[in-house]
Each structure stands twice: as structure tokens, then as C-alpha cells.
Motif scaffolding. Sequence first.
Motif, PDB file in Angstrom:
ATOM      1  N   ARG A   1       0.904  -1.161  -0.028  1.00 23.21           N
ATOM      2  CA  ARG A   1       0.135   0.080   0.007  1.00 23.21           C
ATOM      3  C   ARG A   1       0.851   1.176  -0.079  1.00 23.21           C
ATOM      4  O   ARG A   1       1.784   1.273   0.567  1.00 23.21           O
ATOM      5  CB  ARG A   1      -1.054  -0.132   1.248  1.00 23.21           C
ATOM      6  N   LEU A   2       0.356   2.233  -0.528  1.00 22.22           N
ATOM      7  CA  LEU A   2       1.172   3.694  -0.716  1.00 22.22           C
ATOM      8  C   LEU A   2       0.145   4.854  -0.391  1.00 22.22           C
ATOM      9  O   LEU A   2      -0.884   4.717  -1.002  1.00 22.22           O
ATOM     10  CB  LEU A   2       1.740   3.723  -2.114  1.00 22.22           C
ATOM     11  N   ALA A   3       0.504   5.481   0.273  1.00 27.00           N
ATOM     12  CA  ALA A   3      -0.496   6.669   0.971  1.00 27.00           C
ATOM     13  C   ALA A   3      -0.617   7.587  -0.145  1.00 27.00           C
ATOM     14  O   ALA A   3       0.361   7.834  -0.992  1.00 27.00           O
ATOM     15  CB  ALA A   3       0.219   7.362   2.168  1.00 27.00           C
TER      16      ALA A   3
ATOM     17  N   HIS B   1       3.797   4.015   3.524  1.00 26.22           N
ATOM     18  CA  HIS B   1       4.184   2.826   2.475  1.00 26.22           C
ATOM     19  C   HIS B   1       4.353   1.649   3.264  1.00 26.22           C
ATOM     20  O   HIS B   1       5.175   1.467   4.123  1.00 26.22           O
ATOM     21  CB  HIS B   1       5.220   3.041   1.596  1.00 26.22           C
ATOM     22  N   VAL B   2       3.603   0.562   2.814  1.00 24.49           N
ATOM     23  CA  VAL B   2       3.948  -0.897   3.326  1.00 24.49           C
ATOM     24  C   VAL B   2       3.980  -1.769   2.040  1.00 24.49           C
ATOM     25  O   VAL B   2       3.413  -1.709   1.081  1.00 24.49           O
ATOM     26  CB  VAL B   2       2.859  -1.201   4.204  1.00 24.49           C
ATOM     27  N   HIS B   3       4.970  -2.848   2.213  1.00 27.71           N
ATOM     28  CA  HIS B   3       5.308  -3.556   1.387  1.00 27.71           C
ATOM     29  C   HIS B   3       5.733  -5.237   1.889  1.00 27.71           C
ATOM     30  O   HIS B   3       6.213  -5.004   3.003  1.00 27.71           O
ATOM     31  CB  HIS B   3       6.238  -3.258   0.283  1.00 27.71           C
ATOM     32  N   PRO B   4       5.793  -6.017   1.141  1.00 26.44           N
ATOM     33  CA  PRO B   4       6.417  -7.341   1.558  1.00 26.44           C
ATOM     34  C   PRO B   4       7.840  -7.111   1.999  1.00 26.44           C
ATOM     35  O   PRO B   4       8.433  -6.272   1.243  1.00 26.44           O
ATOM     36  CB  PRO B   4       6.223  -8.466   0.505  1.00 26.44           C
ATOM     37  N   PRO B   5       8.520  -7.834   2.749  1.00 26.26           N
ATOM     38  CA  PRO B   5       9.859  -7.653   3.425  1.00 26.26           C
ATOM     39  C   PRO B   5      10.971  -8.143   2.437  1.00 26.26           C
ATOM     40  O   PRO B   5      12.196  -7.991   2.594  1.00 26.26           O
ATOM     41  CB  PRO B   5       9.955  -8.118   4.696  1.00 26.26           C
TER      42      PRO B   5
END
Length: 484
Positions: free
Chosen positions: A264-266, A282-286
Motif C-alpha cells: 500500500r502507498l499513501a 508505505h507498506v510492502h512485503p519484506p
Amino acid sequence: MIDVIIVGGGPTGLMLAAELRLHDVRVVVLERDPEPTTVVRSLGLHVRSIEVMAQRGLLERFLAAGRTFQLGGYFAGIAKAWPQRMDTAHGYILGIPQPVTERLLTEHALETGVEIRRGSDLVGLSQDEDGVTAELADGTRLRSRWLVGCDGGRSTVRKLLGVGFPGEPSRNETLLGVMELTAPADEVVAVMTEVRKTQLRFGAGPVGDGDGLYRVVVPAAGVAEDRTAPPTIEEFRQQLRATAGTDFGVHSPRWLSRFGDATRLAERYRVGRVLLAGDAAHVHPPLGGQGLNLGLQDVFNLGWKLAARVGGWAPAGLLDTYEAERRPVAADVLDNTRAQTELMSLEAGPQAVRRLLAELMDFEEVNRHLIEKITAISVRYDFGEGHELLGRRLRDVRLRRGSLYGLMHAGRGLLLDQTGGLSVAGWADRVDHVVDVSEELDVPAVLLRPDGHVAWVGDDQRELLDRLPRWFGADTVCGSSAHS
């Protein structure tokens, strides 16, 4: 009044606080947890983050607490050698657990005069033309000129602002924890080697100094309804047996956690006097180990710009360049983790693409391109047309009297002048003028922003005077406000 409230006392928030304090900005960090975390989500720093630490004089203490190595396989776990001829003086990875990184950044922040308030849970905020009011769970209200949310993927600040967070929800979940194993080390290595031929979301490696502790990663059975609830040791046992055929006799967990592959991206990084940074944006797989590094690099971009606004010398639009520069970088990271996720699928199509990419990575240029993307040294901001260095960060070049990064500890702009004939007289309170020579730099002079990105290249004083106001505001001698 507080100048800046930072919500979130993890690595991103602590780095931002210290960056602001370099410019005498009064900062208060609000951290919900009463004690520092022991959860090891990040295992190290990539090249650009290592450069950031060198630019602020922190690298030696980080090197003393970690381990350096050159190891390929950072792109989707495809095993290739560490690329040669990378554009950096720090061509290695620094293995250092996140709690250690957080401890060192806490020490640095306290040394600069940051105030950290633990056990402070933000529950509300409002803002007007003059500042922001933060409301805490205990009823306390704090007033500041600016507020920055560095409070993670479930950011309270982002939710209170009503900023959209579009993207894809988690489709896969992974269990992560530190625990003791009764199985002998050679058995663990043998099983892990065999399982990872077909399951890359699995691993068990020792942590600490021979104390029997292992960091265990294993796919979960599904996506938990309550993502905040940690898994149980029995859940680990079940999933280890399902994945590896053995549970290794796991017991005595130190901590257990779970993470998903949400991406996800703000929609915005700023609303009025409130900004977002790190996982709050922002979140994403590690995959590739980019998360913590991306947050540190966000605030390395933001810190001096926000300090300039607080200090009253920021040219118009400077703070807006934070989102303009960093949001595309985050979007690129989200894309490369999406690509890596697909390449790690066990389905026939993705595996065919994986084999093809593995062949292409035998070309040194392809391997280097992908690793420079992961390690963030290929980032180039759009400063318009000009020299190939324009918009890029400059590596730590050697000078006759030291090194470039050794001159940047104070967080100011820097004119590296190999001609000796230039001047920054009207900006001397914001830009250091260094006359020195580097055999590694084939240009007459470079103007660097406080984050090390090249703002100008040349030898023409008139061109320099035209570029300085864009990043450093008005000429304090002539009172010029061109470009502001």
C-alpha cells in the motif's frame, strides 16, 4: 511551543528527530510502547543507509555493533554473486538487528537533545494555520508547529488525517520469531537447505553468540483475522511440521510475530502541517530487506527541509519536494517487491520467469542494476536537465584532506570546489564551502544538498548563484529572494 512532534519512536522517527536537532529544532518524540522493542523485523542496513550513517558520523558505531558482508541473492532470493563496480565507497551490507539499530539511533537522538516520551499514545489531532494539537490517551494535549507520523503501517496519524492507503491486502502471511531449538545445528542446516529449494519463505538461523537461540521464519496456514495478535508456539510447531516435516523441537520463545505481504502507498505524504514518513506512508512485503532502509532514507530527505521551514529560510515549495521526490521512490520499491513476490511463487509460469531472470543476472550489468535498486544507490531525483550527476547522491569520494562524507556531519549544504574560484558568501550560514581536490571527481565543482544529492555541477559563479536560492533560500547578504 514545540517545533515538531514526531509520533513513533522507531528507527524512522528517531532518525528524523536527530536530523531536526542538527538545526536546533525543538523536537518531542511520542512513542506508545513503554519499552524498546525486542522484535527483530529488520536484519541489516543496505548501502544507501550505510552512506547515510557515514554522512552523519555514525558509521563507526554501527560497524562496531554489526557485521559487514557482500552477499548476493537480495532480489527474490536468486543466488548470484555480489556485483562488482558499484557506485559507492561502502559496497557491502551491514548485518545488524533492528533492536540494535534502534538503540544506536536512540543514543544519537538523545546526544543531540531530543526529548523522547515513552508510553505516550496519540488518540487525536487537529490543526490550524499556526500549528497542530496532539491529544494523548491520558488526556494530555501538546501543541507544536508541525507533526510527523512515523508510527508504522497501522499509523494512527494517517488514519486521523483521513489519508487514503490504497493497494493490495495481504494474500500470504508468514510467522517470525526467536526461540530455542533442541535439534542439532547440522540437522537444522540440512533441513533448511532442502526445504528452501522449493519454499523460500522458510528459514532457521542462529542469533546471538552460541546461546542456542534461532530466528525462525515459516509460512502461516492463512491470513489471521486479527493481524495484531501474535502467533503461539504451537502454531509454529504445526507450520514447521507442515513445511519442513519437523518442528526442530522449538521451545522457550523470546518473541513471536507475524507479517503479511500487503502492498500500500499513501495517497498523500502531507496534509497541512502534518506529514507521513516510513511505514506510515508505505507498506510492502519484506523482500530484499528494504523497509527499514526506505524509512531512514525518507526522513534523511525530509529532515533538513522541515528544519528549513521551521528556521524560516526555506524557499517556497521546498517542503513539497519531500513528497515529490520520495513518493516515486516508494512506488518503485512497491513494484520491485511485487515482482519479487511473483518470482517466488511455486507455479510454473512464475518459475519460468524466475529461471529466465536468473540467466539474465549472469550479465554483470543486470545483476548490478537490480542490486543497486534494492540498495537504493540508483535513486535520482528530478532536478531538471543537466549533468549526469544532477539529482543523484554523490558517493563518498576521497579528497586530499579526508573524505567527502566526513565534511557532512553537521547536516548543512556543501559546495565542493576544485577550482578555488567560487563563493557561497550569501549562504554561508547554510552551505559550507570546501576547496579541495578529488581524483575520483571529474567535474570542477558540485553543490550538494544536506542529504548528499547533487544540486549543481559546474564552474560558473553566475550559474551557482542562480541555483543556490532554489534549495537554500534567499541570499542573506543581498536579500535576494529569487526562486523563493
